[in-house]
Design a protein around this motif. Structure first.
Motif, PDB file in Angstrom:
ATOM      1  N   LEU A 205       0.801  -1.513  -0.132  1.00  0.00           N
ATOM      2  CA  LEU A 205      -0.057   0.108  -0.256  1.00  0.00           C
ATOM      3  C   LEU A 205       0.767   0.755  -0.288  1.00  0.00           C
ATOM      4  N   LEU A 206       2.281   1.126   0.904  1.00  0.00           N
ATOM      5  CA  LEU A 206       2.472   3.027   1.141  1.00  0.00           C
ATOM      6  C   LEU A 206       3.322   3.187  -0.507  1.00  0.00           C
ATOM      7  N   LEU A 207       3.629   1.962  -1.352  1.00  0.00           N
ATOM      8  CA  LEU A 207       4.320   2.324  -2.207  1.00  0.00           C
ATOM      9  C   LEU A 207       3.468   2.821  -2.870  1.00  0.00           C
ATOM     10  N   GLN A 208       2.443   1.569  -3.167  1.00  0.00           N
ATOM     11  CA  GLN A 208       1.699   2.538  -4.255  1.00  0.00           C
ATOM     12  C   GLN A 208       1.259   4.084  -4.259  1.00  0.00           C
ATOM     13  N   LEU A 209       0.949   4.247  -2.785  1.00  0.00           N
ATOM     14  CA  LEU A 209       1.396   5.984  -2.308  1.00  0.00           C
ATOM     15  C   LEU A 209       2.004   6.343  -3.260  1.00  0.00           C
ATOM     16  N   LEU A 210       2.753   5.506  -2.531  1.00  0.00           N
ATOM     17  CA  LEU A 210       4.629   7.216  -2.938  1.00  0.00           C
ATOM     18  C   LEU A 210       3.899   6.920  -4.580  1.00  0.00           C
ATOM     19  N   GLN A 211       4.167   5.991  -5.583  1.00  0.00           N
ATOM     20  CA  GLN A 211       4.081   6.262  -6.623  1.00  0.00           C
ATOM     21  C   GLN A 211       2.889   6.802  -6.977  1.00  0.00           C
ATOM     22  N   ARG A 212       2.178   7.271  -6.545  1.00  0.00           N
ATOM     23  CA  ARG A 212       1.050   8.003  -6.845  1.00  0.00           C
ATOM     24  C   ARG A 212       1.461   9.596  -6.317  1.00  0.00           C
ATOM     25  N   ARG A 213       1.828   9.809  -5.296  1.00  0.00           N
ATOM     26  CA  ARG A 213       2.846  11.014  -4.779  1.00  0.00           C
ATOM     27  C   ARG A 213       3.215  11.561  -6.353  1.00  0.00           C
ATOM     28  N   LEU A 214       3.944  11.339  -6.268  1.00  0.00           N
ATOM     29  CA  LEU A 214       5.471  11.280  -7.188  1.00  0.00           C
ATOM     30  C   LEU A 214       4.774  11.754  -8.359  1.00  0.00           C
ATOM     31  N   LEU A 215       3.917  11.081  -9.124  1.00  0.00           N
ATOM     32  CA  LEU A 215       3.162  11.533 -10.399  1.00  0.00           C
ATOM     33  C   LEU A 215       3.255  12.981  -9.988  1.00  0.00           C
ATOM     34  N   ASP A 216       2.584  13.562  -8.709  1.00  0.00           N
ATOM     35  CA  ASP A 216       2.520  14.918  -8.922  1.00  0.00           C
ATOM     36  C   ASP A 216       3.707  15.886  -7.824  1.00  0.00           C
ATOM     37  N   GLU A 217       4.751  15.620  -9.036  1.00  0.00           N
ATOM     38  CA  GLU A 217       6.328  15.813  -8.844  1.00  0.00           C
ATOM     39  C   GLU A 217       6.691  16.635  -9.991  1.00  0.00           C
ATOM     40  N   PRO A 218       6.354  16.687 -10.949  1.00  0.00           N
ATOM     41  CA  PRO A 218       6.912  17.705 -12.228  1.00  0.00           C
ATOM     42  C   PRO A 218       8.181  18.183 -12.152  1.00  0.00           C
ATOM     43  N   ALA A 219       8.130  19.033 -11.210  1.00  0.00           N
ATOM     44  CA  ALA A 219       9.490  19.125 -11.580  1.00  0.00           C
ATOM     45  C   ALA A 219      10.770  18.488 -11.887  1.00  0.00           C
ATOM     46  N   LEU A 220      10.477  16.791 -10.792  1.00  0.00           N
ATOM     47  CA  LEU A 220      11.973  15.758 -10.920  1.00  0.00           C
ATOM     48  C   LEU A 220      11.291  14.714 -11.600  1.00  0.00           C
ATOM     49  N   GLY A 221      12.569  14.909 -12.283  1.00  0.00           N
ATOM     50  CA  GLY A 221      12.645  13.236 -13.272  1.00  0.00           C
ATOM     51  C   GLY A 221      12.648  12.172 -13.173  1.00  0.00           C
ATOM     52  N   ALA A 222      12.208  11.236 -13.924  1.00  0.00           N
ATOM     53  CA  ALA A 222      12.278   9.676 -13.390  1.00  0.00           C
ATOM     54  C   ALA A 222      13.085   9.528 -12.830  1.00  0.00           C
ATOM     55  N   GLY A 223      14.399   9.067 -13.600  1.00  0.00           N
ATOM     56  CA  GLY A 223      15.715   8.910 -13.073  1.00  0.00           C
ATOM     57  C   GLY A 223      15.624   9.515 -10.923  1.00  0.00           C
ATOM     58  N   GLU A 224      15.208  10.679 -11.284  1.00  0.00           N
ATOM     59  CA  GLU A 224      15.369  11.276  -9.444  1.00  0.00           C
ATOM     60  C   GLU A 224      14.051  10.268  -8.512  1.00  0.00           C
ATOM     61  N   LYS A 225      12.803  10.628  -9.182  1.00  0.00           N
ATOM     62  CA  LYS A 225      11.602   9.312  -8.622  1.00  0.00           C
ATOM     63  C   LYS A 225      12.305   8.434  -8.532  1.00  0.00           C
ATOM     64  N   GLN A 226      12.695   7.524  -9.397  1.00  0.00           N
ATOM     65  CA  GLN A 226      13.520   5.884  -9.032  1.00  0.00           C
ATOM     66  C   GLN A 226      14.069   5.964  -7.788  1.00  0.00           C
ATOM     67  N   ILE A 227      15.021   6.927  -7.565  1.00  0.00           N
ATOM     68  CA  ILE A 227      15.395   6.751  -6.864  1.00  0.00           C
ATOM     69  C   ILE A 227      15.077   7.134  -5.599  1.00  0.00           C
ATOM     70  N   LEU A 228      14.716   8.387  -4.878  1.00  0.00           N
ATOM     71  CA  LEU A 228      13.198   7.239  -4.067  1.00  0.00           C
ATOM     72  C   LEU A 228      12.601   6.437  -3.290  1.00  0.00           C
ATOM     73  N   TYR A 229      12.054   6.004  -4.712  1.00  0.00           N
ATOM     74  CA  TYR A 229      11.114   4.630  -4.521  1.00  0.00           C
ATOM     75  C   TYR A 229      11.257   3.884  -4.222  1.00  0.00           C
ATOM     76  N   ASP A 230      13.535   3.480  -5.216  1.00  0.00           N
ATOM     77  CA  ASP A 230      13.817   2.430  -4.699  1.00  0.00           C
ATOM     78  C   ASP A 230      14.194   2.688  -3.255  1.00  0.00           C
ATOM     79  N   ALA A 231      15.144   3.663  -3.146  1.00  0.00           N
ATOM     80  CA  ALA A 231      15.838   3.775  -1.645  1.00  0.00           C
ATOM     81  C   ALA A 231      14.089   3.622  -0.099  1.00  0.00           C
ATOM     82  N   PHE A 232      13.464   4.087  -0.859  1.00  0.00           N
ATOM     83  CA  PHE A 232      12.061   4.023   0.416  1.00  0.00           C
ATOM     84  C   PHE A 232      11.661   2.273   0.083  1.00  0.00           C
ATOM     85  N   ALA A 233      11.470   1.730  -1.057  1.00  0.00           N
ATOM     86  CA  ALA A 233      10.793   0.458  -1.210  1.00  0.00           C
ATOM     87  C   ALA A 233      12.394  -0.538  -0.261  1.00  0.00           C
TER      88      ALA A 233
END
Length: 269
Positions: A205-233
């Protein structure tokens, strides 16, 4: 002069009418709140819960959701009433899908405004208490996919996560962390659903929420979003202290990436 005087009189009459309407609303909400959580529940008429729940239908109190005409004190009263009904009258609320959705939308309204901490806390406390019941609540027949208790539960948690990841709302971080951790534990304890197809099972659940939250960060690149997601996961968040540290690290890294993106954007211009 006479027209000026008449205009002033009309304005005064309008202000008096507005004040009178606000007073009626204040007393009405106070009465409903008292009935929703009576001092002696055993003495309350058995039909009282049904009458209270009917009062929050879409055409009743539900029509006030998000109304710009609602003064801030009345808005807080309305959100407190919604939270109290969910916490104290769940047995009846759970059998009335339309009224349940109205109350959940009121919680959504309160959690959408972390700049109003008292209302946010009222709604967050109600969410924390009823979310185990929400997870088991069946969807009403014919309901749209985004208008089910489960879907609205996810939306409420997404708002809690957004507040937790915003440094401007640090005073709310402890409560939001505890609510999100409880939701993660409840999700982990649920038996896995049988796979509907050959597709991989959805992430926790929390990773699903994080995925959706990161969609609302248009200033961040795909690589940065992946770093954040992978580190938390990859982090162990099984206990509350670890979960709190991991969320704090996520918030810190997200803030850094936001600042760097802002700096790079301003440097271009």
């Amino acid at each position: 002069p006479s027209s000026s005087s008449g205009g002033g009189g009309g304005a005064s009459a309008g202000a008096a009418a507005a004040a009178g309407a606000d007073g009626v609303m204040c007393v009405s909400l106070r009465l409903l709140l008292l009935l929703a959580d009576p001092p002696s529940p055993s003495r309350a008429p058995p039909t009282l819960p049904l009458g209270l729940v009917a009062a929050v239908g879409p055409a009743q109190i539900g029509s006030l959701v998000g109304s710009p005409l609602l003064a801030p004190p009345r808005r807080r009263q309305l959100l407190l009433l919604a939270a109290t009904l969910l916490r104290r009258q769940w047995r009846v609320i759970s059998t009335r899908p339309q009224e349940l959705l109205v109350l959940l939308r009121l919680l959504h309204h309160g959690l959408s405004s972390p700049a109003d901490p008292p209302s946010f806390r009222t709604c967050l406390a109600a969410l924390a208490e009823v979310q185990p019941r929400l997870a088991a609540q069946p969807s009403p027949a014919g309901a749209a996919a985004d208008a089910t208790p489960e879907a609205l539960h996810l939306e409420l948690l997404l708002l809690a996560l957004a507040a937790r990841l915003d440094p401007l709302h640090a005073s709310l971080h402890d409560e939001t962390t505890e609510c999100l951790h409880a939701a993660a534990l409840a999700d982990a304890a649920r038996p896995p659903s049988p796979p509907a197809s050959s597709e991989a099972a959805p992430p926790p659940l929390l990773l699903q929420l994080l995925q959706r939250r990161l969609l609302d960060e248009p200033a961040l690149g795909a690589g940065e979003k992946q770093i954040l997601y992978d580190a938390f996961a990859a982090a162990d968040s099984s206990d509350l202290p670890s979960f709190r540290r991991n969320l704090a690290r996520l918030c810190h890294d997200l803030t850094f990436f936001r600042a760097r993106a802002l700096f790079e954007h301003s440097a271009v211009f």
